[in-house]
Design a protein around this motif. Structure first.
Motif, short mmCIF file in Angstrom:
data_model
loop_
_atom_site.label_atom_id
_atom_site.label_comp_id
_atom_site.label_asym_id
_atom_site.label_seq_id
_atom_site.Cartn_x
_atom_site.Cartn_y
_atom_site.Cartn_z
N TYR A 176 0.83 -1.20 0.00
CA TYR A 176 0.00 0.00 0.00
C TYR A 176 0.87 1.26 0.00
CZ TYR A 176 -3.56 3.30 1.60
OH TYR A 176 -4.40 4.38 1.71
N MET A 177 1.91 1.27 0.84
CA MET A 177 2.79 2.45 0.89
C MET A 177 3.48 2.67 -0.44
SD MET A 177 4.59 2.84 4.61
CE MET A 177 5.45 1.29 4.71
N ASP A 197 7.90 6.77 -1.38
CA ASP A 197 8.65 7.85 -2.05
C ASP A 197 8.74 9.07 -1.15
OD1 ASP A 197 9.08 6.36 -4.26
OD2 ASP A 197 7.62 7.38 -5.54
N PHE A 198 7.60 9.41 -0.55
CA PHE A 198 7.60 10.59 0.31
C PHE A 198 8.55 10.41 1.50
CE2 PHE A 198 5.78 12.57 4.15
CZ PHE A 198 6.12 13.87 3.85
N ALA A 234 11.05 8.49 1.64
CA ALA A 234 12.44 8.42 1.17
C ALA A 234 13.05 9.81 0.99
CB ALA A 234 12.50 7.66 -0.16
N MET A 268 0.74 4.00 -3.00
CA MET A 268 0.21 5.34 -2.72
C MET A 268 1.29 6.44 -2.79
SD MET A 268 -2.97 5.21 -2.18
CE MET A 268 -3.25 3.86 -3.29
N GLY A 269 2.55 6.05 -2.94
CA GLY A 269 3.62 7.06 -2.98
C GLY A 269 4.16 7.40 -1.60
N THR A 270 3.68 6.70 -0.56
CA THR A 270 4.16 6.98 0.80
C THR A 270 5.64 6.65 0.94
OG1 THR A 270 1.95 6.38 1.56
CG2 THR A 270 3.66 6.58 3.24
#
Lengths: 300, 250
Positions: free
Chosen positions: B82-83, B90-91, B93, B86-88
């Protein structure tokens, strides 16, 4: 002075693709500058930005942040750059207040300062009323504003914002550009904006790079880009539908709606057009070419 | 000018809090399903076993292993998938955060969420099946060491799967294979030779053995082997997922 970003011959080819998504792109961004990356969907804007923040490794080329090659110190970006990704779901299910607080604290602020910054930023972006709500339950616009607050948390010297005004209504878009201009003027924050909204972006951008199919078709200040096209005056003409005015030879108008033309003309042609204006013309507006005109010209 | 990054222990604390904060919206249903599955396994398998035999002890301890290992593995796999989607990831990181700490924080949060299931399964199972519990202090070490290796495998599944749905399917498949290819719910005496031979390759076998010793006794020298294998698989899987996690590129 060392530029904030210096990018040399950046190439990125995704696995299984023949054509590079980013093809020999070079540019610099001065410290304290507001730089805009414009381009159509799929032009490679986000791919360039993801390489600037080291989320993608270039196939070849070099990205330096404040003179340091990010490949040799990938942690440098996290210490210097506040990044706002395009996806508005990235904050997962944290509340608005937690999202800003944790970003500020993880970026090195003390817990007390992180709480203070959280309150300031939520107020600045007008999302303080939903501070306790899960970001997953915010509207698209509220989530975008929260992402801006999160990107700004921790007072990084560089902000990279991927499509910051998506999902926002005109009033809030205006507020975004106003806050970014203010941030740049007061703190000297270097801001990199990715957008395809050239009309709005013109209010904040000092220099612009226009991407098309992974390559820059133009890069410079709007004034420099204006010099590169034939017509530096924007003429909007309104006339009764079906009764268009005569135009100087070789000038091709762009339709801007029924009974409306948009022309980019040099001063002589614009003067000639005005001098022999057809009485049927119902309206004429002269202005400098806008960033949108430049964008449409260079991205075409 | 603020410092540029936090010390590792503060990063870890924040990341654990972030995961708990994310889980708060769904923790009741996750705990409930986490409790129900091993309890139902205990009752259904226990009904087929003779009371007072080693079989019921195996069923009870196997169900505790289910709570600890497989529930965690599936939850962690879903969370990482899920992370990623959803781009979580990446964020996170792009924040000054160490990737291994994110893995440890995620696994720790889900481990804490699985503890009610362990307690309820052990207590209810002992009551209904009549298994005398003899809790060893070694349980403090055994319980996390049972959860961590498969949570690490779950994280690997989560970050390598193309979609959260694919991660869920692969994780359940891994769980099924590991549960039934070894003496986890079914005692070793009832398994065919080839299953016993392959079971030495499964961390679930060592987890079941360790749980059996610290919950029902006696603790023997075998516990050292079980702990060593579990610690080894744990270190390997957590290192692997840390290295494979999509993160800042050097």
């Amino acid at each position: 002075m060392t530029p904030a970003y210096s990018v040399e011959d950046l190439v990125l080819t995704y696995p299984g693709q023949d054509r590079p998504a980013v093809d020999a792109v070079s540019f610099t961004i001065a410290e304290g500058e507001v730089f805009g990356l414009l381009g159509d969907n799929g032009a490679g804007k986000s791919t360039v930005v993801r390489q600037l923040v080291t989320l993608l490794r270039p196939t070849s080329g070099r990205v330096a942040l404040f003179g340091v090659d990010v490949a040799t110190d990938p942690g440098l970006v996290s210490r210097k750059v506040g990044y706002m990704p395009q996806s508005s779901a990235a904050l997962n299910r944290l509340t608005a207040a937690e999202s800003v607080y944790f970003a500020a604290h993880l970026r090195g602020l003390s817990r007390r300062d992180a709480r203070r910054e959280r309150d300031e930023l939520l107020g600045l972006w007008g999302v303080d009323e939903v501070a306790g709500r899960s970001s997953a339950r915010l509207s698209g616009g509220q989530r975008r504003l929260l992402q801006l607050a999160v990107a700004m948390a921790g007072r990084r010297p560089v902000l990279i914002l991927d499509e910051p005004t998506n999902d926002l209504d005109p009033v809030r878009r205006k507020h975004v550009w106003s806050v970014l201009r203010q941030r740049n003027a007061e703190l000297g924050t270097t801001i990199v904006l990715v957008t395809h909204d050239a009309v709005e972006a013109e209010k904040a951008i000092q220099r612009v790079g226009i991407l098309r199919r992974g390559r820059f078709t133009a890069i410079g200040t709007p004034a420099e880009l204006r010099r590169g096209i034939e017509g530096s005056l924007r003429v909007e003409l309104a006339f009764p539908p079906g009764d268009p005015p005569a135009l100087p030879a070789g000038v091709t108008p762009r339709e801007a709606g029924e009974g409306r033309w948009l022309l980019l003309l040099d001063h002589a042609d614009a003067g000639a057009l005005v001098a022999r204006l057809d009485p049927a013309t119902t309206d004429i507006r002269l202005s400098s070419t806008t960033l949108e005109d430049l964008y449409l010209h260079y991205a075409a | 000018m603020p410092p540029e990054a936090l010390p590792a222990r503060e990063q870890l604390l924040d990341l654990v809090l972030i995961q708990f904060s994310n889980l708060r919206w769904a923790w009741t249903s996750m705990v409930l399903t986490g409790v129900l599955m091993p309890v139902l396994m205990t009752l259904s398998f226990g009904a087929m076993a003779d009371r007072g035999s080693d079989d019921v002890t195996a069923v009870l301890c196997g169900s505790v292993v289910l709570s600890l290992m497989f529930q965690n593995q599936n939850n962690v796999a879903s969370n990482f998938a899920y992370m990623k989607a959803m781009g979580t990831l990446d964020f996170l990181a792009t924040l000054p955060v160490r990737r291994h700490l994110l893995v440890v924080a995620t696994v720790a949060a889900f481990f804490a969420l699985s503890l009610p299931s362990v307690v309820v399964t052990a207590a209810l199972g002992a009551l209904v099946l009549g298994v005398p519990l003899s809790l060893s202090p070694w349980a403090v070490l055994v319980l996390p060491l049972c959860a961590l290796p498969l949570a690490g495998i779950g994280a690997i599944v989560g970050i390598t799967a193309r979609t959260p749905e694919a991660a869920g399917s692969v994780s359940v498949l891994v769980s099924l294979v590991l549960v039934f290819l070894g003496p986890v719910l079914i005692p070793a005496s009832r398994l065919p030779g080839w299953v016993l031979a392959t079971s030495h390759l499964s961390p679930a076998t060592y987890a079941a053995s360790a749980v059996r010793q610290v919950l029902a006794g006696p603790v023997t020298a075998r516990l050292a082997l079980d702990l060593a294998v579990l610690a080894g698989v744990c270190a390997l899987s957590l290192w692997w997922v840390g290295a494979r996690l999509p993160w800042r590129q050097g």
